[in-house]
Design a protein around this motif. Structure first.
Motif, PDB file in Angstrom:
ATOM      1  N   ILE A   1     133.822  47.258  59.095  1.00 58.55           N
ATOM      2  CA  ILE A   1     132.857  47.736  58.093  1.00 58.55           C
ATOM      3  C   ILE A   1     133.511  47.713  56.702  1.00 58.55           C
ATOM      4  CG2 ILE A   1     131.458  49.691  57.317  1.00 58.55           C
ATOM      5  CD1 ILE A   1     131.042  50.431  60.246  1.00 58.55           C
ATOM      6  N   ALA A   2     134.761  48.152  56.631  1.00 52.46           N
ATOM      7  CA  ALA A   2     135.470  48.136  55.337  1.00 52.46           C
ATOM      8  C   ALA A   2     135.557  46.707  54.796  1.00 52.46           C
ATOM      9  CB  ALA A   2     136.876  48.734  55.505  1.00 52.46           C
ATOM     10  N   ASP A   3     135.720  45.750  55.698  1.00 53.21           N
ATOM     11  CA  ASP A   3     135.780  44.333  55.300  1.00 53.21           C
ATOM     12  C   ASP A   3     134.467  43.911  54.637  1.00 53.21           C
ATOM     13  OD1 ASP A   3     136.626  41.402  55.592  1.00 53.21           O
ATOM     14  OD2 ASP A   3     134.826  41.463  56.850  1.00 53.21           O
TER      15      ASP A   3
ATOM     16  N   LEU B   1     140.118  36.920  69.578  1.00 53.17           N
ATOM     17  CA  LEU B   1     139.109  37.659  68.825  1.00 53.17           C
ATOM     18  C   LEU B   1     138.836  38.976  69.540  1.00 53.17           C
ATOM     19  CD1 LEU B   1     136.493  35.019  67.611  1.00 53.17           C
ATOM     20  CD2 LEU B   1     138.711  35.643  66.642  1.00 53.17           C
ATOM     21  N   VAL B   2     138.923  40.069  68.800  1.00 55.78           N
ATOM     22  CA  VAL B   2     138.749  41.390  69.413  1.00 55.78           C
ATOM     23  C   VAL B   2     137.575  42.166  68.808  1.00 55.78           C
ATOM     24  CG1 VAL B   2     141.082  41.763  70.320  1.00 55.78           C
ATOM     25  CG2 VAL B   2     140.618  42.224  67.912  1.00 55.78           C
ATOM     26  N   GLY B   3     136.937  41.604  67.792  1.00 48.94           N
ATOM     27  CA  GLY B   3     135.792  42.304  67.200  1.00 48.94           C
ATOM     28  C   GLY B   3     135.039  41.386  66.267  1.00 48.94           C
ATOM     29  N   MET B   4     133.790  41.760  65.991  1.00 47.94           N
ATOM     30  CA  MET B   4     132.985  40.914  65.098  1.00 47.94           C
ATOM     31  C   MET B   4     131.875  41.717  64.435  1.00 47.94           C
ATOM     32  SD  MET B   4     130.160  39.197  67.534  1.00 47.94           S
ATOM     33  CE  MET B   4     129.137  40.333  68.462  1.00 47.94           C
ATOM     34  N   THR B   5     131.445  41.221  63.281  1.00 44.29           N
ATOM     35  CA  THR B   5     130.154  41.628  62.726  1.00 44.29           C
ATOM     36  C   THR B   5     129.339  40.348  62.568  1.00 44.29           C
ATOM     37  OG1 THR B   5     130.883  41.393  60.411  1.00 44.29           O
ATOM     38  CG2 THR B   5     131.067  43.593  61.396  1.00 44.29           C
ATOM     39  N   VAL B   6     128.028  40.451  62.802  1.00 41.58           N
ATOM     40  CA  VAL B   6     127.119  39.360  62.484  1.00 41.58           C
ATOM     41  C   VAL B   6     126.088  39.955  61.527  1.00 41.58           C
ATOM     42  CG1 VAL B   6     125.593  37.550  63.334  1.00 41.58           C
ATOM     43  CG2 VAL B   6     127.485  38.340  64.762  1.00 41.58           C
ATOM     44  N   ASN B   7     125.884  39.263  60.410  1.00 36.74           N
ATOM     45  CA  ASN B   7     125.173  39.857  59.277  1.00 36.74           C
ATOM     46  C   ASN B   7     124.154  38.885  58.689  1.00 36.74           C
ATOM     47  OD1 ASN B   7     127.445  42.020  59.072  1.00 36.74           O
ATOM     48  ND2 ASN B   7     128.503  40.070  58.936  1.00 36.74           N
ATOM     49  N   VAL B   8     123.186  39.433  57.981  1.00 36.15           N
ATOM     50  CA  VAL B   8     122.182  38.597  57.319  1.00 36.15           C
ATOM     51  C   VAL B   8     122.083  39.039  55.865  1.00 36.15           C
ATOM     52  CG1 VAL B   8     119.799  37.774  57.352  1.00 36.15           C
ATOM     53  CG2 VAL B   8     120.854  38.567  59.485  1.00 36.15           C
ATOM     54  N   LEU B   9     122.256  38.089  54.967  1.00 34.47           N
ATOM     55  CA  LEU B   9     122.075  38.389  53.547  1.00 34.47           C
ATOM     56  C   LEU B   9     120.632  38.075  53.193  1.00 34.47           C
ATOM     57  CD1 LEU B   9     125.034  36.980  51.410  1.00 34.47           C
ATOM     58  CD2 LEU B   9     124.310  39.367  51.630  1.00 34.47           C
ATOM     59  N   HIS B  10     119.961  38.986  52.511  1.00 36.90           N
ATOM     60  CA  HIS B  10     118.572  38.694  52.132  1.00 36.90           C
ATOM     61  C   HIS B  10     118.258  39.236  50.750  1.00 36.90           C
ATOM     62  CE1 HIS B  10     117.044  42.813  53.002  1.00 36.90           C
ATOM     63  NE2 HIS B  10     117.901  42.804  53.994  1.00 36.90           N
TER      64      HIS B  10
ATOM     65  N   SER C   1     122.981  28.885  55.760  1.00 37.88           N
ATOM     66  CA  SER C   1     122.200  29.937  56.429  1.00 37.88           C
ATOM     67  C   SER C   1     122.584  31.305  55.869  1.00 37.88           C
ATOM     68  CB  SER C   1     122.486  29.904  57.932  1.00 37.88           C
ATOM     69  OG  SER C   1     121.983  31.076  58.534  1.00 37.88           O
ATOM     70  N   PRO C   2     121.605  32.213  55.761  1.00 34.51           N
ATOM     71  CA  PRO C   2     121.928  33.577  55.313  1.00 34.51           C
ATOM     72  C   PRO C   2     122.632  34.402  56.385  1.00 34.51           C
ATOM     73  CG  PRO C   2     119.551  33.356  55.693  1.00 34.51           C
ATOM     74  CD  PRO C   2     120.147  31.994  55.907  1.00 34.51           C
ATOM     75  N   VAL C   3     122.716  33.850  57.596  1.00 38.25           N
ATOM     76  CA  VAL C   3     123.443  34.541  58.676  1.00 38.25           C
ATOM     77  C   VAL C   3     124.932  34.199  58.545  1.00 38.25           C
ATOM     78  CG1 VAL C   3     123.766  34.711  61.180  1.00 38.25           C
ATOM     79  CG2 VAL C   3     121.453  34.469  60.230  1.00 38.25           C
ATOM     80  N   PHE C   4     125.767  35.214  58.633  1.00 40.24           N
ATOM     81  CA  PHE C   4     127.205  34.942  58.622  1.00 40.24           C
ATOM     82  C   PHE C   4     127.911  35.978  59.504  1.00 40.24           C
ATOM     83  CE2 PHE C   4     129.084  38.333  56.025  1.00 40.24           C
ATOM     84  CZ  PHE C   4     127.947  38.872  55.422  1.00 40.24           C
ATOM     85  N   ALA C   5     129.117  35.656  59.902  1.00 37.47           N
ATOM     86  CA  ALA C   5     129.883  36.584  60.747  1.00 37.47           C
ATOM     87  C   ALA C   5     131.274  36.775  60.165  1.00 37.47           C
ATOM     88  CB  ALA C   5     129.975  36.040  62.175  1.00 37.47           C
ATOM     89  N   ARG C   6     131.905  37.839  60.580  1.00 34.39           N
ATOM     90  CA  ARG C   6     133.325  38.061  60.310  1.00 34.39           C
ATOM     91  C   ARG C   6     133.948  38.429  61.645  1.00 34.39           C
ATOM     92  NH1 ARG C   6     135.872  36.691  55.821  1.00 34.39           N
ATOM     93  NH2 ARG C   6     136.915  38.684  55.489  1.00 34.39           N
ATOM     94  N   VAL C   7     135.131  37.914  61.899  1.00 32.67           N
ATOM     95  CA  VAL C   7     135.769  38.183  63.185  1.00 32.67           C
ATOM     96  C   VAL C   7     137.142  38.804  62.967  1.00 32.67           C
ATOM     97  CG1 VAL C   7     134.526  36.425  64.500  1.00 32.67           C
ATOM     98  CG2 VAL C   7     136.620  35.774  63.289  1.00 32.67           C
ATOM     99  N   ALA C   8     137.492  39.716  63.882  1.00 31.76           N
ATOM    100  CA  ALA C   8     138.814  40.353  63.845  1.00 31.76           C
ATOM    101  C   ALA C   8     139.661  39.676  64.908  1.00 31.76           C
ATOM    102  CB  ALA C   8     138.682  41.844  64.137  1.00 31.76           C
TER     103      ALA C   8
ATOM    104  N   MET D   1     146.581  42.324  62.835  1.00 36.56           N
ATOM    105  CA  MET D   1     145.153  42.042  62.944  1.00 36.56           C
ATOM    106  C   MET D   1     144.638  41.454  61.629  1.00 36.56           C
ATOM    107  SD  MET D   1     141.837  43.335  62.320  1.00 36.56           S
ATOM    108  CE  MET D   1     142.092  45.022  61.777  1.00 36.56           C
ATOM    109  N   THR D   2     143.873  40.391  61.734  1.00 34.81           N
ATOM    110  CA  THR D   2     143.266  39.838  60.521  1.00 34.81           C
ATOM    111  C   THR D   2     141.750  39.766  60.709  1.00 34.81           C
ATOM    112  OG1 THR D   2     143.650  37.639  61.409  1.00 34.81           O
ATOM    113  CG2 THR D   2     145.202  38.387  59.754  1.00 34.81           C
ATOM    114  N   ILE D   3     141.034  39.921  59.614  1.00 34.67           N
ATOM    115  CA  ILE D   3     139.582  39.758  59.642  1.00 34.67           C
ATOM    116  C   ILE D   3     139.278  38.547  58.773  1.00 34.67           C
ATOM    117  CG2 ILE D   3     137.369  40.787  59.061  1.00 34.67           C
ATOM    118  CD1 ILE D   3     138.562  43.508  59.686  1.00 34.67           C
ATOM    119  N   ARG D   4     138.513  37.624  59.351  1.00 33.66           N
ATOM    120  CA  ARG D   4     138.302  36.344  58.658  1.00 33.66           C
ATOM    121  C   ARG D   4     136.939  35.775  59.016  1.00 33.66           C
ATOM    122  NH1 ARG D   4     138.603  32.626  62.652  1.00 33.66           N
ATOM    123  NH2 ARG D   4     140.005  32.985  64.404  1.00 33.66           N
ATOM    124  N   ASP D   5     136.583  34.659  58.350  1.00 39.00           N
ATOM    125  CA  ASP D   5     135.382  33.917  58.719  1.00 39.00           C
ATOM    126  C   ASP D   5     135.665  33.189  60.029  1.00 39.00           C
ATOM    127  OD1 ASP D   5     134.086  34.629  56.371  1.00 39.00           O
ATOM    128  OD2 ASP D   5     134.845  32.883  55.279  1.00 39.00           O
TER     129      ASP D   5
END
Ligand code: COA
Length: 145
Positions: free
Chosen positions: A99-101, A59-68, A46-53, A1-5
């Motif tokens: 989350i650790a990522d 793809l089996v998982g994701m986070t979608v995040n906002v930096l502010h 954009s301040p929105v970014f994601a990481r995908v597993a 499993m890898t977590i990446r942009d």
């Protein structure tokens, strides 16, 4: 499993996760919103970014995040807005790894904080979250404008 942009070629796979996530919340967002979110994820400005597993080319998982920015800190703050693991991939440590990522990324990039919300009754997610932090007693007030 890898977590990446994510990359542009991930759109169909990412949308499958996104649809599952919206279904989990019983939410039916307009296509224009999903399209804008995906566009923002791919836009480095954009301040929105994601990481995908990714596991076995899927793809089996994701986070979608906002930096502010914030008023109590100079360094950026990261809001983890969406976390989702495909139902058939749950219970194998992916949520924890996603989350650790973000924590590792935040340390690398000098964010001051990472935060997120969940429904008080989402026991599965809360069990995972309690391994990283303790919930505070702030209430959320929200006006739809
Ligand atoms: C919450 C969610 C992201 C967890 O993902 P996951 O990959 O299954 O989580 P992990 O395998 O990393 O498990 C981490 C911890 O979560 C808890 N957990 C995971 N699966 C569980 C299950 N089936 N039953 C009870 N607890 C579970 C456990 O505490 C586990 O740690 P442990 O095995 O050391 O006890 C996933 O269930 C999900 O996508 N749910 C739907 C969307 C959602 O609720 N998102 C968060 C909303 S803010």
């Amino acid at each position: 499993m890898t977590i990446r942009d994510p990359a542009a070629a991930d759109e169909a796979d990412w949308r499958r996760l996104w649809v599952g996530y919206l279904a989990f919340y019983g939410e039916d967002l307009a296509e224009a919103v999903t399209a804008a979110t995906w566009r923002r994820i791919l836009d480095p400005a954009s301040p929105v970014f994601a990481r995908v597993a990714e596991r076995e080319k899927r793809l089996v998982g994701m986070t979608v995040n906002v930096l502010h920015e914030g008023t109590w800190t100079v360094a950026p703050i990261c809001y983890l807005e969406d976390l989702f693991v495909a139902p058939d991939a749950r219970g194998t440590g992916l949520g924890r790894a996603l989350i650790a990522d973000l924590i590792a990324l935040g340390k690398e990039q000098g964010w001051s904080r990472l935060y997120w919300h969940t429904e008080t009754g989402n026991a599965q997610a809360r069990r995972l979250y309690e391994r990283f932090a303790t919930a505070d007693d702030f209430c959320r007030y929200r006006l739809v404008l």
